[in-house]
Design an enzyme around this catalytic site. Structure first.
Site, PDB file in Angstrom:
ATOM      1  N   ASP A  20     -16.285  -4.447   3.410  1.00 21.78           N
ATOM      2  CA  ASP A  20     -15.175  -3.566   3.779  1.00 21.78           C
ATOM      3  C   ASP A  20     -15.010  -2.505   2.692  1.00 21.78           C
ATOM      4  O   ASP A  20     -14.675  -2.823   1.548  1.00 21.78           O
ATOM      5  CB  ASP A  20     -13.882  -4.392   3.902  1.00 21.78           C
ATOM      6  CG  ASP A  20     -12.707  -3.541   4.353  1.00 21.78           C
ATOM      7  OD1 ASP A  20     -12.499  -3.433   5.578  1.00 21.78           O
ATOM      8  OD2 ASP A  20     -12.010  -2.979   3.478  1.00 21.78           O
ATOM      9  N   TYR A  26     -11.807   4.663  -1.312  1.00 21.21           N
ATOM     10  CA  TYR A  26     -12.183   3.834  -2.459  1.00 21.21           C
ATOM     11  C   TYR A  26     -13.188   4.533  -3.381  1.00 21.21           C
ATOM     12  O   TYR A  26     -13.414   4.078  -4.502  1.00 21.21           O
ATOM     13  CB  TYR A  26     -12.770   2.485  -2.009  1.00 21.21           C
ATOM     14  CG  TYR A  26     -11.863   1.645  -1.127  1.00 21.21           C
ATOM     15  CD1 TYR A  26     -10.511   1.947  -0.985  1.00 21.21           C
ATOM     16  CD2 TYR A  26     -12.357   0.546  -0.426  1.00 21.21           C
ATOM     17  CE1 TYR A  26      -9.686   1.191  -0.165  1.00 21.21           C
ATOM     18  CE2 TYR A  26     -11.535  -0.225   0.388  1.00 21.21           C
ATOM     19  CZ  TYR A  26     -10.202   0.118   0.519  1.00 21.21           C
ATOM     20  OH  TYR A  26      -9.395  -0.638   1.328  1.00 21.21           O
ATOM     21  N   LYS A  74     -13.289   3.511   6.433  1.00 17.00           N
ATOM     22  CA  LYS A  74     -11.992   3.984   6.947  1.00 17.00           C
ATOM     23  C   LYS A  74     -11.802   5.461   6.631  1.00 17.00           C
ATOM     24  O   LYS A  74     -12.213   5.921   5.556  1.00 17.00           O
ATOM     25  CB  LYS A  74     -10.840   3.192   6.300  1.00 17.00           C
ATOM     26  CG  LYS A  74     -11.074   1.694   6.229  1.00 17.00           C
ATOM     27  CD  LYS A  74      -9.904   0.932   5.652  1.00 17.00           C
ATOM     28  CE  LYS A  74     -10.305  -0.501   5.339  1.00 17.00           C
ATOM     29  NZ  LYS A  74     -10.911  -0.688   4.026  1.00 17.00           N
ATOM     30  N   HIS A 100      -7.263   4.799   8.216  1.00 13.07           N
ATOM     31  CA  HIS A 100      -6.775   3.980   7.104  1.00 13.07           C
ATOM     32  C   HIS A 100      -5.248   3.807   7.131  1.00 13.07           C
ATOM     33  O   HIS A 100      -4.749   2.695   6.961  1.00 13.07           O
ATOM     34  CB  HIS A 100      -7.209   4.624   5.776  1.00 13.07           C
ATOM     35  CG  HIS A 100      -7.356   3.661   4.656  1.00 13.07           C
ATOM     36  ND1 HIS A 100      -8.310   3.805   3.671  1.00 13.07           N
ATOM     37  CD2 HIS A 100      -6.681   2.540   4.329  1.00 13.07           C
ATOM     38  CE1 HIS A 100      -8.206   2.802   2.819  1.00 13.07           C
ATOM     39  NE2 HIS A 100      -7.225   2.030   3.187  1.00 13.07           N
TER      40      HIS A 100
HETATM   41  N1  LIG Z   1      -6.628  -1.193   4.894  1.00 14.57           N
HETATM   42  C1  LIG Z   1      -5.970  -1.136   3.769  1.00 14.57           C
HETATM   43  O1  LIG Z   1      -5.054  -0.322   3.572  1.00 14.57           O
HETATM   44  C2  LIG Z   1      -6.322  -2.082   2.668  1.00 14.57           C
HETATM   45  C3  LIG Z   1      -5.451  -2.234   1.577  1.00 14.57           C
HETATM   46  C4  LIG Z   1      -5.798  -3.133   0.581  1.00 14.57           C
HETATM   47  C5  LIG Z   1      -6.971  -3.856   0.686  1.00 14.57           C
HETATM   48  N2  LIG Z   1      -7.831  -3.660   1.732  1.00 14.57           N
HETATM   49  C6  LIG Z   1      -9.122  -4.380   1.826  1.00 14.57           C
HETATM   50  O2  LIG Z   1      -8.884  -5.767   1.658  1.00 14.57           O
HETATM   51  C7  LIG Z   1      -9.658  -6.229   0.543  1.00 14.57           C
HETATM   52  C8  LIG Z   1      -8.973  -7.381  -0.144  1.00 14.57           C
HETATM   53  O3  LIG Z   1      -7.705  -6.995  -0.639  1.00 14.57           O
HETATM   54  P1  LIG Z   1      -7.390  -6.705  -2.191  1.00 14.57           P
HETATM   55  O4  LIG Z   1      -8.641  -6.344  -2.885  1.00 14.57           O
HETATM   56  O5  LIG Z   1      -6.255  -5.737  -2.221  1.00 14.57           O
HETATM   57  O6  LIG Z   1      -6.792  -8.064  -2.720  1.00 14.57           O
HETATM   58  P2  LIG Z   1      -7.201  -9.613  -2.637  1.00 14.57           P
HETATM   59  O7  LIG Z   1      -8.562  -9.788  -2.119  1.00 14.57           O
HETATM   60  O8  LIG Z   1      -6.043 -10.302  -1.968  1.00 14.57           O
HETATM   61  O9  LIG Z   1      -7.119 -10.014  -4.177  1.00 14.57           O
HETATM   62  C9  LIG Z   1      -7.991  -9.468  -5.119  1.00 14.57           C
HETATM   63  C10 LIG Z   1      -7.505  -9.942  -6.480  1.00 14.57           C
HETATM   64  O10 LIG Z   1      -7.579 -11.382  -6.533  1.00 14.57           O
HETATM   65  C11 LIG Z   1      -8.420 -11.774  -7.612  1.00 14.57           C
HETATM   66  N3  LIG Z   1      -9.205 -12.927  -7.128  1.00 14.57           N
HETATM   67  C12 LIG Z   1     -10.179 -12.910  -6.197  1.00 14.57           C
HETATM   68  N4  LIG Z   1     -10.657 -14.154  -5.991  1.00 14.57           N
HETATM   69  C13 LIG Z   1      -9.949 -14.971  -6.798  1.00 14.57           C
HETATM   70  C14 LIG Z   1     -10.005 -16.366  -7.061  1.00 14.57           C
HETATM   71  N5  LIG Z   1     -10.847 -17.158  -6.406  1.00 14.57           N
HETATM   72  N6  LIG Z   1      -9.144 -16.876  -7.989  1.00 14.57           N
HETATM   73  C15 LIG Z   1      -8.275 -16.081  -8.638  1.00 14.57           C
HETATM   74  N7  LIG Z   1      -8.181 -14.760  -8.427  1.00 14.57           N
HETATM   75  C16 LIG Z   1      -9.014 -14.202  -7.528  1.00 14.57           C
HETATM   76  C17 LIG Z   1      -9.291 -10.582  -7.936  1.00 14.57           C
HETATM   77  O11 LIG Z   1      -9.634 -10.594  -9.303  1.00 14.57           O
HETATM   78  P3  LIG Z   1     -11.090 -10.186  -9.872  1.00 14.57           P
HETATM   79  O12 LIG Z   1     -11.635  -9.085  -9.011  1.00 14.57           O
HETATM   80  O13 LIG Z   1     -10.766  -9.750 -11.262  1.00 14.57           O
HETATM   81  O14 LIG Z   1     -11.928 -11.437  -9.833  1.00 14.57           O
HETATM   82  C18 LIG Z   1      -8.349  -9.429  -7.615  1.00 14.57           C
HETATM   83  O15 LIG Z   1      -7.462  -9.187  -8.694  1.00 14.57           O
HETATM   84  C19 LIG Z   1      -9.783  -4.973  -0.326  1.00 14.57           C
HETATM   85  O16 LIG Z   1     -10.729  -5.125  -1.361  1.00 14.57           O
HETATM   86  C20 LIG Z   1     -10.092  -3.946   0.718  1.00 14.57           C
HETATM   87  O17 LIG Z   1     -11.431  -4.035   1.131  1.00 14.57           O
HETATM   88  C21 LIG Z   1      -7.500  -2.797   2.736  1.00 14.57           C
END
Ligand SMILES: NC(=O)c1ccc[n+]([C@@H]2O[C@H](COP(=O)([O-])OP(=O)(O)OC[C@H]3O[C@@H](n4cnc5c(N)ncnc54)[C@H](OP(=O)(O)O)[C@@H]3O)[C@@H](O)[C@H]2O)c1
Length: 281
Positions: free
Chosen positions: A47, A52, A77, A110
């Site tokens: 994704d 990004y 997106k 997005h």
């Molecule tokens: N459509 C939208 O508007 C939108 C908005 C936000 C996100 N997204 C998508 O959704 C994806 C996921 O969301 P997100 O990146 O915001 O947040 P997330 O996946 O909920 O959390 C990522 C955070 O959690 C940590 N983490 C990951 N695995 C872990 C584990 N097993 N134990 C402890 N900590 C852990 C990561 O740290 P480290 O990386 O330091 O390991 C990072 O700080 C995004 O990357 C993006 O592709 C879309």
């Protein structure tokens, strides 16, 4: 290559999507290494987004992985500054070039941006329908649209959006809009399924995790999958990338699911922008 078998679900188009993928928001440093590692572990769904700023490096990692294009599911997106049809077409061509592909598996608007573009949250939708008709986006959908925003799109749509991607995790389960989207046949995707890391440190999730020999992050991801959402947690940490992927060998009990459901904080649990007020170009 990895032997991890990631289950798929079927999109309204009939295409399969791996229910578990890799998120790349804020992956701006060592993108190539991070995505290459995820692919080597067995992630097959990535994704990304124009916003990004990492599509070119994601594309380079994919190209060098040697994985056949039809074994990968790629989402991007439309960025907030590109809602005008001309900009949507130009930027989408860049997305395909940067990702080094002829098509994306899914392309989303997005953000709805109700305070920009004269309040017209539907403006780019006909252009996404064009991309779909041309086979350059094999599925199209919306991200961060609330129910009133989706209703506006449905009024003008020739093609009902295939996917809704919204924030959803134990602290902000976002149930109403997910249920609305599903009632209209859309597949739902939960972004920030770890609440941007908060889930890994939550005491209730930790207690459940300890009782079943899993990590809190795994419990949060499993909960999302059992709710029928497609997820793509992000981690730049190799050990966590592997840990997150290991969520297909256990199930949550009914009572543990109920305990996680009870973590709902409503609006207070939201980690990202609100769809009504997000207006950053
Ligand atoms: N459509 C939208 O508007 C939108 C908005 C936000 C996100 N997204 C998508 O959704 C994806 C996921 O969301 P997100 O990146 O915001 O947040 P997330 O996946 O909920 O959390 C990522 C955070 O959690 C940590 N983490 C990951 N695995 C872990 C584990 N097993 N134990 C402890 N900590 C852990 C990561 O740290 P480290 O990386 O330091 O390991 C990072 O700080 C995004 O990357 C993006 O592709 C879309």
């Amino acid at each position: 290559m990895s032997s991890v078998q990631i289950p798929t679900t079927t999109l309204p188009t009939g295409a399969k999507i791996p229910v578990f993928g890799f998120g790349t928001y804020k992956v701006t440093h060592k993108v190539y290494e991070t995505v290459s590692h995820a692919l080597a572990l067995g992630y097959r769904h990535i994704d990304t987004a124009q916003m990004y700023g990492n599509e070119a490096e994601v594309g380079r990692a994919i190209a060098d992985s040697g994985i056949a294009r039809n074994e990968l599911f790629l989402t991007s997106k439309l960025d907030n500054g590109n809602h005008d049809p001309k900009d949507a077409r130009t930027s989408f061509a860049h997305t395909l070039a940067d990702l080094r592909t002829d098509y994306v598996d899914l392309f989303l608007i997005h953000w709805p941006l109700p305070s920009l573009y004269g309040g017209d949250v539907t403006l780019p939708w006909p252009v996404l329908e064009e991309f779909y008709a041309q086979g350059q986006a094999r599925a199209i959908g919306l991200s961060n649209y609330s129910i009133p925003h989706i209703e506006k799109v449905l009024k003008i749509a020739k093609i009902t959006p295939h996917v809704l991607q919204v924030e959803a995790h134990p602290f902000f389960p976002n149930n109403e809009v997910r249920a609305f989207a599903r009632a209209h046949g859309m597949t739902t995707q939960a972004w920030s399924p770890l609440a941007r890391g908060r889930a890994a440190h939550d005491p209730q999730l930790s207690r459940i995790a300890a009782s079943i020999g899993k990590s809190s992050a795994q419990v949060a991801l499993r909960w999302a999958l059992e709710r029928g959402d497609v997820v793509f947690p992000k981690s730049v940490t190799p050990r966590r990338q592997a840990e997150n992927l290991d969520v297909f060998s256990f199930q949550l009990s009914h009572s543990d699911r109920a305990r996680i459901d009870a973590l709902d904080e409503g609006e207070k649990g939201r980690t990202g922008s609100h769809p009504d007020t997000m207006n950053r170009l």
